[in-house]
Design a protein around this motif. Structure first.
Motif, mmCIF file in Angstrom:
data_model
loop_
_atom_site.group_PDB
_atom_site.id
_atom_site.type_symbol
_atom_site.label_atom_id
_atom_site.label_comp_id
_atom_site.label_asym_id
_atom_site.label_seq_id
_atom_site.Cartn_x
_atom_site.Cartn_y
_atom_site.Cartn_z
ATOM 1 N N GLY A 98 0.904 -0.903 -0.007
ATOM 2 C CA GLY A 98 0.172 0.162 0.292
ATOM 3 C C GLY A 98 0.734 1.138 0.051
ATOM 4 O O GLY A 98 0.301 1.865 0.291
ATOM 5 N N ARG B 254 0.298 4.206 -4.247
ATOM 6 C CA ARG B 254 -1.428 4.212 -4.938
ATOM 7 C C ARG B 254 -1.650 4.346 -5.904
ATOM 8 O O ARG B 254 -2.740 3.170 -6.189
ATOM 9 C CB ARG B 254 -1.784 6.085 -3.927
ATOM 10 C CG ARG B 254 -3.117 6.751 -4.690
ATOM 11 C CD ARG B 254 -3.710 7.693 -4.719
ATOM 12 N NE ARG B 254 -5.142 8.125 -4.445
ATOM 13 C CZ ARG B 254 -5.310 8.234 -3.455
ATOM 14 N NH1 ARG B 254 -4.626 8.310 -2.331
ATOM 15 N NH2 ARG B 254 -6.353 8.335 -3.651
ATOM 16 N N GLN B 255 -1.070 3.626 -7.144
ATOM 17 C CA GLN B 255 -1.156 3.923 -8.448
ATOM 18 C C GLN B 255 -1.580 2.144 -8.828
ATOM 19 O O GLN B 255 -2.033 1.624 -9.473
ATOM 20 C CB GLN B 255 -0.378 4.344 -9.491
ATOM 21 C CG GLN B 255 0.931 3.636 -9.662
ATOM 22 C CD GLN B 255 2.216 3.853 -10.122
ATOM 23 O OE1 GLN B 255 2.552 4.852 -10.135
ATOM 24 N NE2 GLN B 255 2.063 3.487 -11.789
ATOM 25 N N GLY C 248 -3.736 0.427 -6.922
ATOM 26 C CA GLY C 248 -4.556 -0.111 -5.391
ATOM 27 C C GLY C 248 -5.646 -1.080 -6.760
ATOM 28 O O GLY C 248 -6.029 -1.854 -5.929
#
Length: 191
Positions: free
Chosen positions: A104, A107-108, A110
């Protein structure tokens, strides 16, 4: 606290402060010869060569590393590891980069992380993959009401050709449960 416990605690603290520290240690002896890039069967599809990626790792350029999709394209064939003149293991370093993204920090990735987790949960619960329940869980996690519409025509095609089956009662899940528990134990102790 024992020496081993102190070392483990400092390693954990170091990982939290600098998620790249493990990969940097793995690739510290890299001499930038490019053998890994020349060996990689997926290098032509990568936006950065593996050699370039390892230089960014050595420099601690986390943002540049994770803007790239190079590590996601590693197919873990271990050809680079077999040919590395320094005896390094770039394949395992690529896997560690994937783990950092999955934890985590990035972010990209996710969407991919949700899909992978839902996939594993689906197999664990059902004993095999049930595509329709996988996609339903994935769409719920994504919380984008229009997302299923993007996949509707593909879903219809697959269903009409009997490539996707309707959900069935779970079978075989208990046989896999011991395997999943063992993996959780191994991941839990940081190995």
């Amino acid at each position: 606290m024992s020496t081993a416990a102190t070392h483990h605690a400092s390693t954990t603290e170091e990982r939290e402060a600098n998620p790249l520290s493990v990969v940097q240690e793995m690739m510290r002896a890299c001499i930038q010869c490019g053998t890994c890039s020349a060996s990689c069967p997926n290098a032509s599809a990568m936006d950065l060569t593996p050699r370039h990626l390892w230089r960014l790792v050595q420099l601690g350029r986390m943002e540049k590393i994770f803007q790239s999709h190079t590590f996601t394209l590693c197919s873990a064939c271990y050809y680079c590891s077999l040919r590395c003149p320094r005896g390094l293991n770039p394949s395992d370093a690529m896997a560690e980069l994937k783990q950092i993204a999955a934890r985590g920090h990035i972010r990209q990735y996710g969407d991919t992380i949700y899909f992978c987790r839902d996939f594993v949960d689906n197999v664990r619960r059902n004993g095999r993959l049930q595509e329709m329940t996988l996609m339903a869980a994935y769409f719920m996690h994504m919380r984008r009401p229009t997302l299923p519409l993007r996949f509707a025509s593909l879903g219809w095609k697959l269903q009409s050709k009997a490539k996707v089956s309707l959900p069935t009662l779970r079978r075989g899940a208990p046989k896999l449960e011991a395997l999943f528990r063992r993996v959780e134990e191994m991941e839990g102790d940081g190995t």
